[in-house]
Design a protein around this motif. Structure first.
Motif, mmCIF file in Angstrom:
data_model
loop_
_atom_site.group_PDB
_atom_site.id
_atom_site.type_symbol
_atom_site.label_atom_id
_atom_site.label_comp_id
_atom_site.label_asym_id
_atom_site.label_seq_id
_atom_site.Cartn_x
_atom_site.Cartn_y
_atom_site.Cartn_z
ATOM 1 N N GLN A 24 42.448 7.870 -20.301
ATOM 2 C CA GLN A 24 41.543 7.233 -21.231
ATOM 3 C C GLN A 24 40.197 7.721 -21.225
ATOM 4 O OE1 GLN A 24 43.128 3.057 -19.870
ATOM 5 N NE2 GLN A 24 42.429 2.575 -21.995
ATOM 6 N N VAL A 25 39.700 8.604 -20.230
ATOM 7 C CA VAL A 25 38.491 9.078 -20.049
ATOM 8 C C VAL A 25 38.335 10.529 -20.179
ATOM 9 C CG1 VAL A 25 36.502 9.062 -18.410
ATOM 10 C CG2 VAL A 25 37.982 7.292 -18.436
ATOM 11 N N ALA A 26 37.407 11.196 -21.016
ATOM 12 C CA ALA A 26 37.323 12.456 -21.015
ATOM 13 C C ALA A 26 35.760 12.926 -20.764
ATOM 14 C CB ALA A 26 37.621 13.173 -22.275
ATOM 15 N N THR A 27 35.702 13.902 -19.783
ATOM 16 C CA THR A 27 34.146 14.005 -19.200
ATOM 17 C C THR A 27 33.895 15.536 -19.322
ATOM 18 O OG1 THR A 27 34.377 12.325 -17.685
ATOM 19 C CG2 THR A 27 32.696 13.828 -17.260
ATOM 20 N N TRP A 28 32.903 16.052 -19.933
ATOM 21 C CA TRP A 28 32.357 17.448 -19.943
ATOM 22 C C TRP A 28 30.856 17.743 -19.224
ATOM 23 C CZ3 TRP A 28 34.302 14.559 -23.826
ATOM 24 C CH2 TRP A 28 35.675 14.847 -24.549
ATOM 25 N N GLN A 42 32.385 19.754 -30.951
ATOM 26 C CA GLN A 42 33.824 20.321 -30.824
ATOM 27 C C GLN A 42 34.711 19.661 -29.846
ATOM 28 O OE1 GLN A 42 35.088 22.051 -33.754
ATOM 29 N NE2 GLN A 42 37.263 21.667 -32.817
ATOM 30 N N ALA A 43 34.376 19.747 -28.665
ATOM 31 C CA ALA A 43 35.452 19.150 -27.547
ATOM 32 C C ALA A 43 35.487 17.804 -27.766
ATOM 33 C CB ALA A 43 34.791 19.466 -26.254
ATOM 34 N N ALA A 44 34.569 17.069 -28.082
ATOM 35 C CA ALA A 44 34.709 15.824 -28.440
ATOM 36 C C ALA A 44 35.749 15.411 -29.631
ATOM 37 C CB ALA A 44 33.249 14.990 -28.574
ATOM 38 N N THR A 45 35.644 16.181 -30.686
ATOM 39 C CA THR A 45 36.467 15.912 -31.839
ATOM 40 C C THR A 45 37.942 16.156 -31.423
ATOM 41 O OG1 THR A 45 34.587 16.702 -33.230
ATOM 42 C CG2 THR A 45 36.789 16.755 -34.082
ATOM 43 N N ARG A 82 30.713 11.953 -21.858
ATOM 44 C CA ARG A 82 31.916 11.011 -21.185
ATOM 45 C C ARG A 82 32.166 10.220 -22.149
ATOM 46 N NH1 ARG A 82 33.133 7.121 -16.120
ATOM 47 N NH2 ARG A 82 31.755 5.821 -17.100
ATOM 48 N N LEU A 83 33.502 10.144 -22.890
ATOM 49 C CA LEU A 83 33.999 9.511 -23.844
ATOM 50 C C LEU A 83 35.100 8.753 -22.998
ATOM 51 C CD1 LEU A 83 34.932 11.936 -26.779
ATOM 52 C CD2 LEU A 83 32.984 10.566 -26.540
ATOM 53 N N ILE A 84 35.085 7.257 -23.530
ATOM 54 C CA ILE A 84 36.195 6.444 -22.743
ATOM 55 C C ILE A 84 36.702 5.424 -23.863
ATOM 56 C CG2 ILE A 84 36.068 4.290 -21.400
ATOM 57 C CD1 ILE A 84 33.594 5.267 -20.159
ATOM 58 N N ARG A 85 38.279 5.575 -24.018
ATOM 59 C CA ARG A 85 38.881 4.984 -24.923
ATOM 60 C C ARG A 85 39.389 3.837 -24.460
ATOM 61 N NH1 ARG A 85 44.915 5.559 -27.159
ATOM 62 N NH2 ARG A 85 44.514 4.543 -29.026
ATOM 63 N N ASP A 86 38.851 2.593 -24.697
ATOM 64 C CA ASP A 86 39.143 1.208 -24.152
ATOM 65 C C ASP A 86 39.431 0.188 -25.289
ATOM 66 O OD1 ASP A 86 39.828 -0.551 -21.800
ATOM 67 O OD2 ASP A 86 37.908 -1.197 -21.682
ATOM 68 N N GLN A 87 39.150 -0.837 -25.401
ATOM 69 C CA GLN A 87 38.823 -1.595 -26.370
ATOM 70 C C GLN A 87 38.036 -1.165 -27.577
ATOM 71 O OE1 GLN A 87 38.142 -5.397 -24.483
ATOM 72 N NE2 GLN A 87 40.300 -5.751 -23.824
#
Length: 147
Positions: A24-28, A42-45, A82-87
């Protein structure tokens, strides 16, 4: 739990009792080079597509672009997205500067100065927090688009 008339200030402590899973977490890590903004966007997309969140891509691309650009322009290394997919979908950009961001109203003929205003208008909530290594600017958007 409080008496009718407390004799001192009252504080509420709120703690998250569960952490998001690794999927659920992506970090660059982002190089402090303006040319890196497009690659980071582009990485976030691509990550949103992997999570099945294509409908949030347009707003997220704008948010990532504005926050990463601000970190490169006004912040200091190290910079991290950092992208976090939660609620909700949480986007965080951290940098090594402790200078807090502020909204400003750009004049009509100004070439810049609208980044945080865009972030504030396109997301549900946004804010900043100080860290031991600088600051983090964060924003939340719903998992389904508002418009």
């Amino acid at each position: 739990m409080l008496p009718e008339e407390p004799s001192d200030d009252v504080a509420l402590l709120l703690a998250r009792t569960r952490a998001p899973g690794a999927g659920q977490v992506a970090t660059w890590d982002v190089s402090p080079d303006p040319a890196q903004v497009a690659a980071t966007r582009q990485a976030a997309t691509e990550q949103l597509t992997a999570w099945g969140l294509d409908e949030t891509a347009f707003v997220t691309e704008l948010v990532v672009s504005e926050l990463v650009t601000n970190a490169i322009r006004y912040g200091a290394a190290p910079i991290q997205l950092r992208l976090i997919r939660d609620q909700t979908l949480i986007c965080e950009v951290s940098d090594g500067s402790s200078t807090s961001p502020h909204l400003r109203r750009a004049h009509q003929d100004d070439e810049g100065g609208r980044g945080l205003l865009l972030v504030a208008q396109l997301t549900q909530r946004w804010g900043s927090r100080q860290t031991t290594r600088g600051k983090t600017i964060w924003c939340e958007q719903p998992l389904t688009p508002l418009f």
